[in-house]
Scaffold this active site. Structure first.
Site, PDB file in Angstrom:
ATOM      1  N   SER A   1       0.890  -1.115  -0.009  1.00  0.00           N
ATOM      2  CA  SER A   1       0.103   0.023  -0.108  1.00  0.00           C
ATOM      3  C   SER A   1       0.926   1.258   0.102  1.00  0.00           C
ATOM      4  O   SER A   1       2.098   1.140   0.380  1.00  0.00           O
ATOM      5  CB  SER A   1      -0.843   0.095   1.213  1.00  0.00           C
ATOM      6  OG  SER A   1      -1.681  -1.076   1.096  1.00  0.00           O
TER       7      SER A   1
HETATM    8  N1  SAH Z   1       0.196  -4.988   4.041  1.00  0.00           N
HETATM    9  C1  SAH Z   1       0.786  -5.345   3.030  1.00  0.00           C
HETATM   10  C2  SAH Z   1      -0.066  -5.217   1.977  1.00  0.00           C
HETATM   11  C3  SAH Z   1      -0.453  -6.490   1.101  1.00  0.00           C
HETATM   12  S1  SAH Z   1      -1.508  -6.505  -0.062  1.00  0.00           S
HETATM   13  C4  SAH Z   1       2.168  -4.669   2.774  1.00  0.00           C
HETATM   14  O1  SAH Z   1       2.285  -3.704   3.656  1.00  0.00           O
HETATM   15  O2  SAH Z   1       2.849  -5.072   1.859  1.00  0.00           O
HETATM   16  C5  SAH Z   1      -2.798  -7.632   0.474  1.00  0.00           C
HETATM   17  C6  SAH Z   1      -2.047  -9.025   0.904  1.00  0.00           C
HETATM   18  O3  SAH Z   1      -3.189  -9.946   1.533  1.00  0.00           O
HETATM   19  C7  SAH Z   1      -1.673  -9.755  -0.250  1.00  0.00           C
HETATM   20  O4  SAH Z   1      -0.325 -10.197  -0.014  1.00  0.00           O
HETATM   21  C8  SAH Z   1      -2.341 -10.926  -0.369  1.00  0.00           C
HETATM   22  O5  SAH Z   1      -1.866 -12.169  -0.848  1.00  0.00           O
HETATM   23  C9  SAH Z   1      -2.893 -11.101   0.994  1.00  0.00           C
HETATM   24  N2  SAH Z   1      -4.248 -11.860   1.277  1.00  0.00           N
HETATM   25  C10 SAH Z   1      -5.239 -11.857   0.477  1.00  0.00           C
HETATM   26  N3  SAH Z   1      -6.204 -12.810   0.882  1.00  0.00           N
HETATM   27  C11 SAH Z   1      -5.729 -13.469   2.059  1.00  0.00           C
HETATM   28  C12 SAH Z   1      -6.203 -14.350   3.011  1.00  0.00           C
HETATM   29  N4  SAH Z   1      -7.235 -14.993   2.962  1.00  0.00           N
HETATM   30  N5  SAH Z   1      -5.191 -14.952   3.854  1.00  0.00           N
HETATM   31  C13 SAH Z   1      -4.074 -14.063   4.105  1.00  0.00           C
HETATM   32  N6  SAH Z   1      -3.694 -13.160   3.091  1.00  0.00           N
HETATM   33  C14 SAH Z   1      -4.424 -13.021   2.108  1.00  0.00           C
END
Ligand code: SAH
Length: 214
Positions: free
Chosen positions: A61
């Site tokens: 993000s």
């Molecule tokens: N907070 C992160 C943003 C990642 S984007 C950062 O600072 O980089 C959101 C993430 O959620 C992705 O990596 C995606 O793979 C994960 N995600 C999506 N659905 C999920 C689930 N059901 N359980 C765990 N992770 C999940």
């Protein structure tokens, strides 16, 4: 590249000037080297004002959104936090600076491994990772003082509501693909109080209590 200068500039121009306050919170953003969480070819934009690709079709993000979500959690340093969607691990690093313990779940093993390795190199030792579907929460470690979900779904997963402690706070983007409301939920006397924070766009929460298919 002088990452420290870029980082100071990011905090001043993207966070402070947009109303993000709190000494401990701002210090965490000044301390954590965001560029370590960004793929080599995109490092030039590590401190830019937009999200970046981190692999597996996922994104880190924009710094302001990470700050805004963290701010809503009102961390004091004593909390047990559950994070769903470790992604790059950058948000995890910020949480680990501001709380007691972080439990972070990521569905892609490749991302979780990379995030864990960067955080270990930074000497963070209050974080536990799990690879799997975070929409079911982390039952063995519940309840949590705070829950942060960095992926979107039309509803807050029921297990996460159950695993939130009385007096606890949860923040999550709620809505359909490409249009969601960043929503804060507080559990007060067993009741849920929901507050809209702002419109946002996150990748989908893919899982049993999220979106069934990507
Ligand atoms: N907070 C992160 C943003 C990642 S984007 C950062 O600072 O980089 C959101 C993430 O959620 C992705 O990596 C995606 O793979 C994960 N995600 C999506 N659905 C999920 C689930 N059901 N359980 C765990 N992770 C999940």
């Amino acid at each position: 590249m002088d990452y420290e200068t870029l980082r100071n500039k990011m905090v001043q121009e993207q966070l402070i000037s947009r109303g993000i306050q709190g000494e401990a919170l701002l210090q965490a953003f000044l301390r954590i080297p965001r560029h370590l969480f960004i793929p080599e070819t995109l490092k030039i934009n590590a401190y830019s004002d937009f999200p970046l690709a981190i692999g597996e079709g996922q994104t880190i993000s924009q710094p302001y959104i990470v700050a805004l979500m963290t701010k809503q959690l009102d961390l004091t340093g004593n909390e047990k936090v559950l994070e769903i969607g470790s992604g790059s691990g950058y948000q995890t690093a910020i949480l680990s600076e501001l709380s007691k313990q972080v439990f972070s779940i990521e569905r892609f093993e490749s991302l979780a491994k990379k995030a864990a390795s960067v955080l270990a190199d930074l000497g963070r030792n209050n974080i536990q990772f799990r690879v799997g579907d975070g929409s079911v929460g982390w039952q063995e470690e519940a309840p949590f003082d705070r829950i942060i979900v960095t992926a979107a779904s039309p509803k807050v997963p029921a297990p996460l509501i159950e695993q939130l402690k009385e007096g606890g706070k949860l923040i999550m983007p709620v809505g359909e693909s490409y249009s969601q409301m960043l929503t804060k939920i507080e559990k007060i006397n067993g009741k849920l109080i929901s507050t809209d924070i702002c419109a946002c766009v996150f990748v989908p929460l893919v899982g049993k209590f999220g979106i069934k298919k990507e």
